[in-house]
Motif scaffolding. Sequence first.
Motif, PDB file in Angstrom:
ATOM      1  N   LYS A 230      -3.120   5.900  -0.271  1.00  0.00           N
ATOM      2  CA  LYS A 230      -4.392   5.719  -0.136  1.00  0.00           C
ATOM      3  C   LYS A 230      -5.313   5.412  -1.631  1.00  0.00           C
ATOM      4  O   LYS A 230      -6.422   4.414  -0.861  1.00  0.00           O
ATOM      5  CB  LYS A 230      -4.733   6.564   0.937  1.00  0.00           C
TER       6      LYS A 230
ATOM      7  N   SER B  18      -3.723   0.163  -3.136  1.00  0.00           N
ATOM      8  CA  SER B  18      -3.548  -1.445  -2.155  1.00  0.00           C
ATOM      9  C   SER B  18      -3.469  -3.215  -2.637  1.00  0.00           C
ATOM     10  O   SER B  18      -4.497  -3.552  -3.706  1.00  0.00           O
ATOM     11  CB  SER B  18      -4.536  -1.172  -0.717  1.00  0.00           C
TER      12      SER B  18
ATOM     13  N   GLN C  13       1.123  -0.880   0.367  1.00  0.00           N
ATOM     14  CA  GLN C  13       0.033   0.050  -0.086  1.00  0.00           C
ATOM     15  C   GLN C  13       1.003   1.639   0.198  1.00  0.00           C
ATOM     16  O   GLN C  13       1.180   1.769   1.525  1.00  0.00           O
ATOM     17  CB  GLN C  13      -0.664   0.098   1.555  1.00  0.00           C
TER      18      GLN C  13
END
Length: 734
Positions: free
Chosen positions: A245, A248, A242
């Motif tokens: 934000k 991932s 990740q």
Amino acid sequence: MPVPFPVSPTRLALAVSLAFPLCPVLAQTTPPEAQLDAVTVTADRRAEPIKNVPMAVSTLSGEKLDVITSGGQDVRALAARVPSLNIESSFGRAFPRFYIRGYGNTDFRLNASQPVSLVYDDVVQENPILKGFPIFDLEQVEVLRGPQGTLFGRNSPAGVVKFDSVKPTRAVEGYGSVSWATYNTVNTEGAVNTPIGEAWSARLSFLNQRRSDYVQNTAPDAPSPKLEGYNDSALRGQLLYQPHKDFSALFNLHGRDLDGSARVFRANIIQPGTNDLVAGFDPRKVSQDGRNESTLLTRGGSARLRWGLGDYALHSITGFESLRTYNRGDIDGGTPGDVPFSVETADGIPTLRQITQEVRVESLYSGPLNWQAGAYYFHEKYDMESFSYDSTAGGVENGHSLSTQKNDAWAGFGSVSYAVDPKLKLRGGLRYTHDKKEFATREYFATGFRPTIADIGQLTASPSSSKVSWDLGSTYALNTDTNVYARLANGFRAASVQGPGQFNDISDAKPETNTSIEAGIKADLFDKKGRIAFNVFYYQVKDQQLTAVGGAGNGNVLLNAEKTTGQGAELDFQAYLTNQLLVSVGGSYNKTRIRDADLAVSTCGGCTVTDPTNAGGQALIDGNPLPQAPKWTASFTAKYTIPTDAGEWYAYTDWSYRSKVNFFLYESAEFTGKSLLEGGLRLGYTWGDGKYDLALFGRNITNQVRVTGGVDFNNLTGFINEPRTLGAQFRATF
């Protein structure tokens, strides 16, 4: 010294339960005000509070999961732990059969489809052998009741059981647990979590469960002199990438290795004309002349990717599963002097490959409207082998068949949610699925009936199904603590096929559809100290696929019932009654009925059938309940804590109950399982801010012995529930 009254399991359960509120308050410190933790679920493929979801959902997590598996129990230990859930198996620790609201499938063939879907870390586990993967290092178990045919594919008209593993984090943390119990039962598990560099995190989880053989086979020169032991290991590795934000990637590799006993069938353990065990029954002894063994090896992996795209998020979930298994048992459960004829069989999957791919887009709008849409692909191919052996001739092989099944399916789906106002929210979903199976029997021989493949008329089948499933739901907030909801949903299970045998031809069953309506209320109580959910439901299944198992004809035949119905109510309650006493209560009432005036099945040999019969001696099953469908289930837990300056003493008890069940489609006196009440007790101490826990525990503490399933073609053979175990456990976290 004799006691003045008999100590029944029910009385003992009541006594243990009532003892908790009466415990003296010995705390040396004043505990903080207790509140329940918020529960978040992903029943709608989005994380949201359980109160906001317009469907019946129950969860199990944390201490509850740790307690019920502390004595080495497998996934069957979840039965009756939430409303309307039953799980049983005629394969032991492999091949669990799930039932929700009485709706499931008793088929024991290795390509059996089930109307309850199991989803492990967002990947469907379709084959019933895959559904037995052990319980360890789980964040939560969610049980979604009722059709889930919109957002969860692959045969989910009864519901979904969803397992979510603890995911990697940026912290250095982990835990270790070891327990020892009766029969040299050892349960060891743990996990290690660590960050790796700036963007990577890893978590490694492991489990080993083992038990010594404790059932003695008293037959002379028995090929399997000791039974009921196992060595069951599982490993899961996860790697999370990740970098920011908006992206991932979570990678998962997992596997299982099981070596132990197959299900132990016990000849003539039921008294004729009743469902009582025979006088003098000893659960630690059998007399069998057949071999018993079970091996299972599974490997799998997944990649779950997420891209944040402003007002949208894109998800990709890729899954791969493989397995190899072999399971052999003395099906007649006895020796030639005990049974009319000897039956020893085995089933195996030498190769299985399952590949799944899902792509889903969801909106992230701040306004009242949100949606998600996607596509799903499923591919599965495997070989299945069935063997028979002559127990009276040293176990020489006298029958074998090899079949192959290929299954391809694809689906497109979408759902919409809309907040009419702050109180009223509406949801709806639609899914189109196309499913095709190709089945072929490639090898066959047997001594006796139809000895060669040339004697079998039909060798292949290619059932194909296409269906639209849907759901509509609404939630209305009566106030900040209370929501009411209603849901109308439809789900479907694709057509199925079963191979030929010595006594039956290839059989297939057309698709089934389930339409369900439910309404309920969910509320937080006592300033977040309590939580309750209650609902009522009704469903009707059209063309339900049923399996006529065994009978005097010794077949395994698929058939469709014109319709079946189910109705009932479910309750979930949890609350801190005091700062030191936490209780939970769950319960359900399920009334199921088969509705088909002409449907008839073969019956058992040597048992007392209570159904009317047709001219051919078959039982007419119109009006019967579904098999393995208890009318009542209930669960209860209570934990009482006594804080001290250094830690906390606690006592924890848990109980599960199911009422009587039919084992088969027809009704008989002998093959009706009695009600089953199992309880656990745990006494322990935690210290070091909860990092360390040492406890004594007991499972099935009343030592209740019940027949939980049977074999009906030969004699009054059955198998029983897990025995009482007593042990100790130490757990440490860091």
